[in-house]
Motif scaffolding. Structure first.
Motif, PDB file in Angstrom:
ATOM      1  N   CYS A   1       0.813  -1.221   0.000  1.00 33.19           N
ATOM      2  CA  CYS A   1       0.000   0.000   0.000  1.00 33.19           C
ATOM      3  C   CYS A   1       0.842   1.266   0.000  1.00 33.19           C
ATOM      4  O   CYS A   1       0.322   2.355  -0.166  1.00 33.19           O
ATOM      5  N   THR A   2       2.137   1.140   0.212  1.00 31.66           N
ATOM      6  CA  THR A   2       3.014   2.293   0.269  1.00 31.66           C
ATOM      7  C   THR A   2       3.372   2.764  -1.132  1.00 31.66           C
ATOM      8  O   THR A   2       3.772   1.970  -1.965  1.00 31.66           O
TER       9      THR A   2
ATOM     10  N   ARG B   1       6.009   6.148  -9.948  1.00 33.97           N
ATOM     11  CA  ARG B   1       5.881   5.639  -8.588  1.00 33.97           C
ATOM     12  C   ARG B   1       5.018   4.379  -8.610  1.00 33.97           C
ATOM     13  O   ARG B   1       4.088   4.256  -9.406  1.00 33.97           O
ATOM     14  N   LEU B   2       5.341   3.468  -7.700  1.00 33.48           N
ATOM     15  CA  LEU B   2       4.582   2.231  -7.564  1.00 33.48           C
ATOM     16  C   LEU B   2       3.637   2.369  -6.381  1.00 33.48           C
ATOM     17  O   LEU B   2       4.045   2.813  -5.297  1.00 33.48           O
ATOM     18  N   HIS B   3       2.385   2.021  -6.607  1.00 32.94           N
ATOM     19  CA  HIS B   3       1.379   2.042  -5.540  1.00 32.94           C
ATOM     20  C   HIS B   3       0.389   0.924  -5.812  1.00 32.94           C
ATOM     21  O   HIS B   3      -0.223   0.883  -6.887  1.00 32.94           O
ATOM     22  N   LYS B   4       0.282  -0.014  -4.875  1.00 28.90           N
ATOM     23  CA  LYS B   4      -0.629  -1.156  -5.016  1.00 28.90           C
ATOM     24  C   LYS B   4      -0.399  -1.904  -6.334  1.00 28.90           C
ATOM     25  O   LYS B   4      -1.338  -2.177  -7.082  1.00 28.90           O
ATOM     26  N   ASP B   5       0.859  -2.223  -6.625  1.00 32.96           N
ATOM     27  CA  ASP B   5       1.292  -2.964  -7.826  1.00 32.96           C
ATOM     28  C   ASP B   5       1.096  -2.210  -9.133  1.00 32.96           C
ATOM     29  O   ASP B   5       1.335  -2.753 -10.205  1.00 32.96           O
ATOM     30  N   ARG B   6       0.644  -0.976  -9.088  1.00 28.40           N
ATOM     31  CA  ARG B   6       0.443  -0.187 -10.307  1.00 28.40           C
ATOM     32  C   ARG B   6       1.521   0.893 -10.411  1.00 28.40           C
ATOM     33  O   ARG B   6       1.915   1.478  -9.407  1.00 28.40           O
ATOM     34  N   VAL B   7       1.938   1.158 -11.641  1.00 27.58           N
ATOM     35  CA  VAL B   7       2.947   2.193 -11.878  1.00 27.58           C
ATOM     36  C   VAL B   7       2.231   3.456 -12.347  1.00 27.58           C
ATOM     37  O   VAL B   7       1.484   3.426 -13.328  1.00 27.58           O
ATOM     38  N   TYR B   8       2.479   4.544 -11.622  1.00 30.36           N
ATOM     39  CA  TYR B   8       1.869   5.831 -11.936  1.00 30.36           C
ATOM     40  C   TYR B   8       2.934   6.820 -12.395  1.00 30.36           C
ATOM     41  O   TYR B   8       4.066   6.810 -11.909  1.00 30.36           O
ATOM     42  N   TYR B   9       2.521   7.683 -13.308  1.00 30.85           N
ATOM     43  CA  TYR B   9       3.378   8.745 -13.835  1.00 30.85           C
ATOM     44  C   TYR B   9       2.788  10.061 -13.342  1.00 30.85           C
ATOM     45  O   TYR B   9       1.635  10.374 -13.615  1.00 30.85           O
TER      46      TYR B   9
ATOM     47  N   GLU C   1       6.517  15.538  -9.763  1.00 29.46           N
ATOM     48  CA  GLU C   1       7.100  15.394  -8.434  1.00 29.46           C
ATOM     49  C   GLU C   1       6.341  16.240  -7.413  1.00 29.46           C
ATOM     50  O   GLU C   1       6.241  15.869  -6.248  1.00 29.46           O
ATOM     51  N   LYS C   2       5.779  17.355  -7.875  1.00 28.87           N
ATOM     52  CA  LYS C   2       4.977  18.212  -6.989  1.00 28.87           C
ATOM     53  C   LYS C   2       3.742  17.447  -6.482  1.00 28.87           C
ATOM     54  O   LYS C   2       3.430  17.473  -5.300  1.00 28.87           O
ATOM     55  N   LEU C   3       3.070  16.727  -7.383  1.00 28.21           N
ATOM     56  CA  LEU C   3       1.905  15.932  -6.994  1.00 28.21           C
ATOM     57  C   LEU C   3       2.311  14.795  -6.056  1.00 28.21           C
ATOM     58  O   LEU C   3       1.620  14.504  -5.077  1.00 28.21           O
ATOM     59  N   VAL C   4       3.445  14.164  -6.343  1.00 29.34           N
ATOM     60  CA  VAL C   4       3.926  13.067  -5.491  1.00 29.34           C
ATOM     61  C   VAL C   4       4.188  13.575  -4.074  1.00 29.34           C
ATOM     62  O   VAL C   4       3.815  12.924  -3.088  1.00 29.34           O
ATOM     63  N   ARG C   5       4.813  14.740  -3.953  1.00 33.24           N
ATOM     64  CA  ARG C   5       5.070  15.305  -2.618  1.00 33.24           C
ATOM     65  C   ARG C   5       3.759  15.567  -1.877  1.00 33.24           C
ATOM     66  O   ARG C   5       3.646  15.286  -0.680  1.00 33.24           O
ATOM     67  N   LYS C   6       2.764  16.094  -2.578  1.00 33.89           N
ATOM     68  CA  LYS C   6       1.458  16.351  -1.935  1.00 33.89           C
ATOM     69  C   LYS C   6       0.794  15.040  -1.524  1.00 33.89           C
ATOM     70  O   LYS C   6       0.178  14.954  -0.466  1.00 33.89           O
ATOM     71  N   ALA C   7       0.921  14.016  -2.356  1.00 34.48           N
ATOM     72  CA  ALA C   7       0.283  12.726  -2.068  1.00 34.48           C
ATOM     73  C   ALA C   7       0.905  12.045  -0.850  1.00 34.48           C
ATOM     74  O   ALA C   7       0.250  11.237  -0.189  1.00 34.48           O
ATOM     75  N   GLN C   8       2.142  12.378  -0.531  1.00 31.76           N
ATOM     76  CA  GLN C   8       2.804  11.757   0.619  1.00 31.76           C
ATOM     77  C   GLN C   8       2.162  12.157   1.943  1.00 31.76           C
ATOM     78  O   GLN C   8       2.339  11.483   2.948  1.00 31.76           O
TER      79      GLN C   8
ATOM     80  N   GLU D   1      -3.557   4.248   3.277  1.00 35.05           N
ATOM     81  CA  GLU D   1      -4.787   3.471   3.056  1.00 35.05           C
ATOM     82  C   GLU D   1      -5.872   4.307   2.368  1.00 35.05           C
ATOM     83  O   GLU D   1      -6.810   3.765   1.794  1.00 35.05           O
ATOM     84  N   ASN D   2      -5.720   5.640   2.387  1.00 34.14           N
ATOM     85  CA  ASN D   2      -6.694   6.524   1.740  1.00 34.14           C
ATOM     86  C   ASN D   2      -6.294   6.939   0.328  1.00 34.14           C
ATOM     87  O   ASN D   2      -7.103   7.513  -0.392  1.00 34.14           O
ATOM     88  N   LEU D   3      -5.052   6.679  -0.054  1.00 36.69           N
ATOM     89  CA  LEU D   3      -4.569   7.077  -1.372  1.00 36.69           C
ATOM     90  C   LEU D   3      -5.002   6.045  -2.406  1.00 36.69           C
ATOM     91  O   LEU D   3      -4.567   4.900  -2.372  1.00 36.69           O
ATOM     92  N   GLY D   4      -5.898   6.464  -3.292  1.00 41.64           N
ATOM     93  CA  GLY D   4      -6.368   5.543  -4.335  1.00 41.64           C
ATOM     94  C   GLY D   4      -5.368   5.435  -5.461  1.00 41.64           C
ATOM     95  O   GLY D   4      -4.923   4.346  -5.819  1.00 41.64           O
ATOM     96  N   CYS D   5      -4.990   6.574  -6.019  1.00 42.85           N
ATOM     97  CA  CYS D   5      -4.025   6.608  -7.114  1.00 42.85           C
ATOM     98  C   CYS D   5      -3.545   8.036  -7.270  1.00 42.85           C
ATOM     99  O   CYS D   5      -4.055   8.948  -6.631  1.00 42.85           O
TER     100      CYS D   5
END
Length: 193
Positions: free
Chosen positions: A7-8, A46-54, A57-64, A69-73
């Motif tokens: 899930c990470t 980035r890998l999340h729940k076996d899926r690779v997302y593009y 980096e700004k969005l990735v920092r916000k998603a952290q 458990e609440n991050l869908g994609c």
């Protein structure tokens, strides 16, 4: 791998990156660099729940800051790793495949609906094909008006296609935009919007 690890959201390992880039290179070759070396802002995978997302980096920092458990994609899903650790591209990355594809096949209007229902592309429906397309090469399918329809694999080289009968399969279907309707519930997990 524990449930917490799956899930990470994390960068891909070296092995995952190699597997993913090998699959992606079948469609866009060395153009992979244009996905990472952008002038507007920095992007990453980035890998999340076996899926690779593009995503940027700004969005990735916000998603952290979102509990895992609440991050869908986030960003655009390029595909997923199977249980056997193979990588499978998904239709959700078509925008990028179409932009950077090395080889393309244009489908005549009479063959578009057949293709969008998940069928392979027949010689009778072949409008154009990129010159020197090798056999078994990843290709992006477009309408004659250059609208991206999906992607797959060339069954024959450009040269071989010229000699085929109308009923011969010239390219194998792997994914198409019709999946957004046929598999609406499954694809909902891939979108971030």
């Amino acid at each position: 791998e524990s449930l917490a690890d799956s899930c990470t959201m994390r960068p891909l390992t070296e092995e995952e990156t190699t597997t993913f880039f090998e699959k992606l290179a079948k469609y866009i070759g060395r153009n992979i660099r244009f996905l990472l070396d952008r002038k507007d802002e920095n992007y990453c995978f980035r890998l999340h729940k076996d899926r690779v997302y593009y995503a940027s980096e700004k969005l990735v920092r916000k998603a952290q800051s979102v509990p895992r458990e609440n991050l869908g994609c986030l960003g655009t899903c390029f595909g997923k790793f199977t249980k056997s650790k193979k990588f499978r591209l998904e239709i959700t990355c078509l925008e990028y495949l179409a932009r950077f594809a090395l080889y393309k096949i244009w489908i005549k209007p009479a063959g578009v609906m057949s293709y969008l229902y998940g069928n392979h592309v027949l010689k009778a429906h072949l409008g154009r094909i990129t010159e020197n397309t090798p056999k078994h090469q990843g290709v992006v399918f477009l309408s004659m008006s250059d609208v991206p329809l999906g992607f797959g694999v060339a069954a024959y080289s450009t040269k071989e296609c010229r000699k085929l009968e109308g009923t011969a399969i010239v390219a194998f279907h792997q994914a198409d935009v019709g999946q957004y309707l046929r598999n609406e519930d499954d694809l909902a997990a891939y979108s971030s919007g």
